[in-house]
Enzyme design. Structure first.
Site, mmCIF file in Angstrom:
data_model
loop_
_atom_site.group_PDB
_atom_site.id
_atom_site.type_symbol
_atom_site.label_atom_id
_atom_site.label_comp_id
_atom_site.label_asym_id
_atom_site.label_seq_id
_atom_site.Cartn_x
_atom_site.Cartn_y
_atom_site.Cartn_z
ATOM 1 N N TRP A 123 1.014 -1.195 -0.178
ATOM 2 C CA TRP A 123 -0.150 -0.067 -0.109
ATOM 3 C C TRP A 123 1.013 1.210 -0.021
ATOM 4 O O TRP A 123 2.023 1.142 0.204
ATOM 5 C CB TRP A 123 -0.864 0.152 1.097
ATOM 6 C CG TRP A 123 -0.217 -0.031 2.367
ATOM 7 C CD1 TRP A 123 -0.255 -0.946 3.278
ATOM 8 C CD2 TRP A 123 0.148 1.001 3.341
ATOM 9 N NE1 TRP A 123 0.481 -0.648 4.553
ATOM 10 C CE2 TRP A 123 0.798 0.715 4.456
ATOM 11 C CE3 TRP A 123 0.159 2.535 3.029
ATOM 12 C CZ2 TRP A 123 1.343 1.475 5.357
ATOM 13 C CZ3 TRP A 123 0.910 3.185 3.808
ATOM 14 C CH2 TRP A 123 1.290 2.779 5.241
ATOM 15 N N GLU A 166 7.674 7.624 14.041
ATOM 16 C CA GLU A 166 7.736 6.986 12.701
ATOM 17 C C GLU A 166 8.610 7.950 11.844
ATOM 18 O O GLU A 166 9.464 7.545 11.025
ATOM 19 C CB GLU A 166 6.543 7.006 12.187
ATOM 20 C CG GLU A 166 5.523 5.783 12.671
ATOM 21 C CD GLU A 166 5.993 4.564 12.501
ATOM 22 O OE1 GLU A 166 6.995 4.142 11.945
ATOM 23 O OE2 GLU A 166 5.378 3.499 13.070
ATOM 24 N N GLU A 204 8.837 0.574 6.163
ATOM 25 C CA GLU A 204 8.411 1.659 7.356
ATOM 26 C C GLU A 204 8.228 3.271 6.912
ATOM 27 O O GLU A 204 7.566 3.992 7.603
ATOM 28 C CB GLU A 204 9.735 1.478 8.262
ATOM 29 C CG GLU A 204 9.839 0.115 9.105
ATOM 30 C CD GLU A 204 8.732 0.303 10.451
ATOM 31 O OE1 GLU A 204 8.495 1.249 10.917
ATOM 32 O OE2 GLU A 204 8.331 -0.692 10.751
ATOM 33 N N HIS A 207 4.920 4.864 6.587
ATOM 34 C CA HIS A 207 4.127 5.058 7.980
ATOM 35 C C HIS A 207 4.011 6.689 8.359
ATOM 36 O O HIS A 207 3.165 7.208 8.664
ATOM 37 C CB HIS A 207 4.714 4.268 9.158
ATOM 38 C CG HIS A 207 4.603 2.738 8.925
ATOM 39 N ND1 HIS A 207 5.179 2.003 9.683
ATOM 40 C CD2 HIS A 207 4.104 1.889 7.809
ATOM 41 C CE1 HIS A 207 5.010 0.682 9.144
ATOM 42 N NE2 HIS A 207 4.188 0.684 8.076
ATOM 43 N N GLU A 257 9.087 -3.559 17.610
ATOM 44 C CA GLU A 257 8.148 -3.697 16.799
ATOM 45 C C GLU A 257 6.761 -4.143 17.194
ATOM 46 O O GLU A 257 5.644 -3.867 16.577
ATOM 47 C CB GLU A 257 8.547 -4.774 15.553
ATOM 48 C CG GLU A 257 9.844 -4.260 14.629
ATOM 49 C CD GLU A 257 9.379 -3.212 13.679
ATOM 50 O OE1 GLU A 257 8.226 -2.790 13.592
ATOM 51 O OE2 GLU A 257 10.221 -2.879 12.837
ATOM 52 N N THR A 260 5.193 -1.008 18.610
ATOM 53 C CA THR A 260 4.600 -0.231 17.961
ATOM 54 C C THR A 260 3.316 -0.771 17.213
ATOM 55 O O THR A 260 2.247 0.073 16.919
ATOM 56 C CB THR A 260 5.299 0.398 16.641
ATOM 57 O OG1 THR A 260 6.343 -0.856 16.174
ATOM 58 C CG2 THR A 260 6.642 1.137 17.154
ATOM 59 N N ASP A 289 1.582 -3.750 9.267
ATOM 60 C CA ASP A 289 3.296 -3.811 8.782
ATOM 61 C C ASP A 289 3.985 -4.011 10.121
ATOM 62 O O ASP A 289 5.137 -4.956 10.068
ATOM 63 C CB ASP A 289 3.422 -2.458 8.412
ATOM 64 C CG ASP A 289 3.226 -2.291 6.762
ATOM 65 O OD1 ASP A 289 2.600 -3.351 6.143
ATOM 66 O OD2 ASP A 289 3.578 -1.113 6.176
ATOM 67 N N GLU A 290 3.761 -3.344 11.128
ATOM 68 C CA GLU A 290 4.593 -3.450 12.311
ATOM 69 C C GLU A 290 4.648 -4.991 12.771
ATOM 70 O O GLU A 290 5.487 -5.507 13.323
ATOM 71 C CB GLU A 290 4.120 -2.699 13.256
ATOM 72 C CG GLU A 290 4.103 -1.349 13.223
ATOM 73 C CD GLU A 290 5.373 -0.483 12.852
ATOM 74 O OE1 GLU A 290 6.663 -1.245 12.982
ATOM 75 O OE2 GLU A 290 5.431 0.661 12.637
ATOM 76 N N HIS A 293 6.807 -6.950 10.688
ATOM 77 C CA HIS A 293 8.157 -6.939 10.801
ATOM 78 C C HIS A 293 8.612 -7.420 12.212
ATOM 79 O O HIS A 293 9.827 -8.027 12.404
ATOM 80 C CB HIS A 293 8.441 -5.189 10.909
ATOM 81 C CG HIS A 293 8.037 -4.649 9.512
ATOM 82 N ND1 HIS A 293 8.138 -3.321 9.269
ATOM 83 C CD2 HIS A 293 8.206 -5.231 8.175
ATOM 84 C CE1 HIS A 293 7.820 -3.058 8.129
ATOM 85 N NE2 HIS A 293 7.796 -4.168 7.579
#
Length: 425
Positions: A123, A166, A204, A207, A257, A260, A289-290, A293
Site C-alpha cells: 500500500w 515514525e 517503514e 508510515h 516492533e 509499535t 506492517d509492524e 516486521h
C-alpha cells in the site's frame, strides 16, 4: 566522543575540574563550538561535567548527562545536545560471533526476506488520502477535517507522538547499521542482512509519510512545531545501548516492533470509537506492517536461541535490565525538554501504550522464544532465564503500586496542538 559528528564544528579537550568543586569521579570537557557568520570565525566555549568512574578501555564513549545549549549570546546559532545518554560500551560482541551471522546469510535469505513485500504489492500513503488531482479533492479534505474535528486533544497528542517516532526513521536505519556482522557495509550491499535493512526501512518510511499528511490535512495541529520536533529528534539520534551487538539489537527491534504494533493498534481502535473510520483504517494498516516486521525480528532471535542459547538469554537479560528505551526518548520540540515524558503519560492514561503493555510484550516474547523451556544453560544462563521469566509479573506489581500514588502535575500544555492543555493523570 559522541557529542558531535565530524564536520560539526565541535572539538573537545579534557581539562582538570577546579579544586573547589572537584570530585574524584568527575572530569571537565571544554568544547569549542566554531561557527562562521558574515565571514568571521567565532568560537563559543562551554563546559560539560561527565563521570569517568565507569571508564572501560574497550569502546567507551563519554556522553553528556544533561541538555546543553551551546551559545554565548549568539542567538542565531544554537546547538542542542540531547538530554539522556549513557556511558556507552561499543563492539562488545566477541569477533568470532561475527562469523555466526555471516554463516546465517543464506538462512536469512530464506527465512527473513520473505517477510518483506514487493513494492508493487505494498500500500502507499496516497491510497488512504484525498486525491489532489481529483475535482472532488477539496470536498474530500472537508470531510476529513469534519471527522478529525471530533478527535480529542489527548488522542491527537498520542497520534502526533507516534507520527514523530515514525518520522525519525533515518535514525533507526543508522542503528541497524551499527550492528557488527549484519551492517550494510557499502550502502548497497547485496547480503541478505543489508537488503533486509534497506527494504525494511523503505516499508517503514510509508508510515510517517501517511500520518504526517493526514495530520497536516486535519488543521488540528501545529505542523511547524511538529516538523521542528522531528528535526531535533533525528539530529539527536537514539541511545538503545545495543553495543553494536546484533544479539542485543535484534532483541531490541523485536520488542519495539511489537510495541509499535500495540500502539498503532490502540490508536486504530480509538479512532473507530471517535467515529473516524478512515483514520482507524490508516492506523490499522500501519499496525499490520509492524506485526509483520515483528515476526521477522523474532524469528531471527528464535534462531539465535537455537544456535547459541546461553549468549542469547544473557543478551535478553541485559536488555531487560537496561530497560527497553523507546526510540523517540530524545524527543524535543525546541522548548520542552520533558515533552517525551509528558507524551508517555498521556499515552499511559489514554491506553495507547502503557506499562501493562510493556509487561505483556515481554511475556509474549518469552513465550514466543520458549525461554522457560531452555535447557543446557550455564549457571549464569540459568540465572538470566529465571530473571527474565519472572520480570513481567514484577513489572505489573510495581506498576500497580505506582498507580496508587500519582505524583507530578495533573495537566500539561503541548506545543504540537497550539499549547492546549491535556490531562496527564
Amino acid at each position: 566522543m559522541a557529542l558531535a559528528s565530524p564536520g560539526s564544528g565541535i572539538c573537545a579537550t579534557a581539562v582538570p575540574r577546579p579544586a573547589r568543586d572537584r570530585s574524584s569521579c568527575m572530569n571537565c570537557l571544554t568544547l569549542a563550538h566554531s561557527s562562521r557568520a558574515f565571514g568571521s570565525l567565532r568560537t563559543t566555549p562551554i563546559r560539560l561535567w561527565v563521570s569517568s568512574r565507569r571508564l572501560r578501555l574497550r569502546g567507551t564513549v563519554m556522553t553528556a548527562a544533561i541538555p546543553v545549549d551551546v551559545g554565548n549570546g549568539v542567538k542565531e546559532a544554537t546547538l542542542y545536545v540531547p538530554q539522556e545518554l549513557h556511558t556507552q560500551v561499543t563492539h562488545s560482541m566477541p569477533p568470532e560471533k561475527i562469523e555466526l551471522f555471516k554463516s546465517l546469510e543464506d538462512w536469512a535469505e530464506e527465512n527473513v526476506l520473505p517477510y518483506l513485500k514487493s513494492v508493487e504489492k505494498c500500500w502507499q500513503p496516497q491510497d488512504y488520502l484525498p486525491e489532489p488531482s481529483s475535482e472532488g479533492f477539496l470536498d474530500e479534505v472537508k470531510e476529513l477535517r469534519q471527522r478529525a474535528a471530533e478527535l480529542p486533544d489527548d488522542y491527537l497528542v498520542c497520534l502526533v507522538g507516534d507520527m514523530i517516532t515514525e518520522e525519525a526513521l533515518p535514525t533507526y536505519q543508522t542503528m541497524l547499521n551499527t550492528l557488527d556482522g549484519v551492517r550494510d557495509v557499502t550502502g548497497a550491499s547485496l547480503t541478505s542482512w543489508a537488503r533486509w535493512t534497506r527494504a525494511w526501512t523503505a516499508e517503514e518510511n510509508r508510515h510517517g509519510d501517511l500520518l504526517n499528511k493526514y495530520l497536516y490535512l486535519t488543521g488540528r495541529v501545529d505542523m511547524r512545531v511538529i516538523e521542528k520536533t522531528i528535526q531535533y529528534l533525528i539530529g539527536s539520534g537514539m541511545d538503545p545501548q545495543t553495543e553494536n551487538s546484533p544479539y542485543l539489537g535484534f532483541i531490541y527491534t523485536s520488542f519495539q516492533e511489537r510495541a509499535t504494533f500495540v500502539s498503532h493498534g490502540n490508536t486504530a481502535r480509538q479512532a473507530k470509537e471517535f467515529g473516524d473510520f478512515k483514520l482507524a483504517q490508516i492506523c490499522g494498516i500501519i499496525a499490520a506492517d509492524e506485526r509483520r516486521h515483528e515476526n521477522a525480528y523474532t524469528k531471527i532471535v528464535e534462531k539465535l536461541f537455537e544456535l547459541d542459547p546461553d549468549d542469547t538469554i544473557l543478551a535478553l537479560e541485559d536488555m531487560m535490565r537496561k530497560k527497553i528505551s523507546m526510540p523517540a526518548h530524545l524527543m524535543y520540540d525546541g522548548n520542552d525538554r520533558n515533552i517525551f515524558d509528558k507524551f508517555s503519560l498521556v499515552a499511559q492514561r489514554t491506553g495507547v501504550y502503557t506499562a501493562k503493555d510493556y509487561a505483556d510484550i515481554l511475556e509474549h516474547l518469552v513465550k514466543r522464544w520458549n525461554v522457560e523451556k531452555l535447557s543446557g544453560l550455564s549457571s549464569r544462563g540459568q540465572q538470566a532465564q529465571d530473571y527474565v521469566c519472572k520480570l513481567a509479573n514484577r513489572i505489573r506489581k510495581l506498576e500497580e503500586r505506582a498507580s496508587r500514588v500519582k505524583k507530578g502535575p495533573k495537566t500539561a500544555s503541548f506545543s504540537w496542538i497550539f499549547n492546549r492543555e491535556v490531562a496527564l493523570q
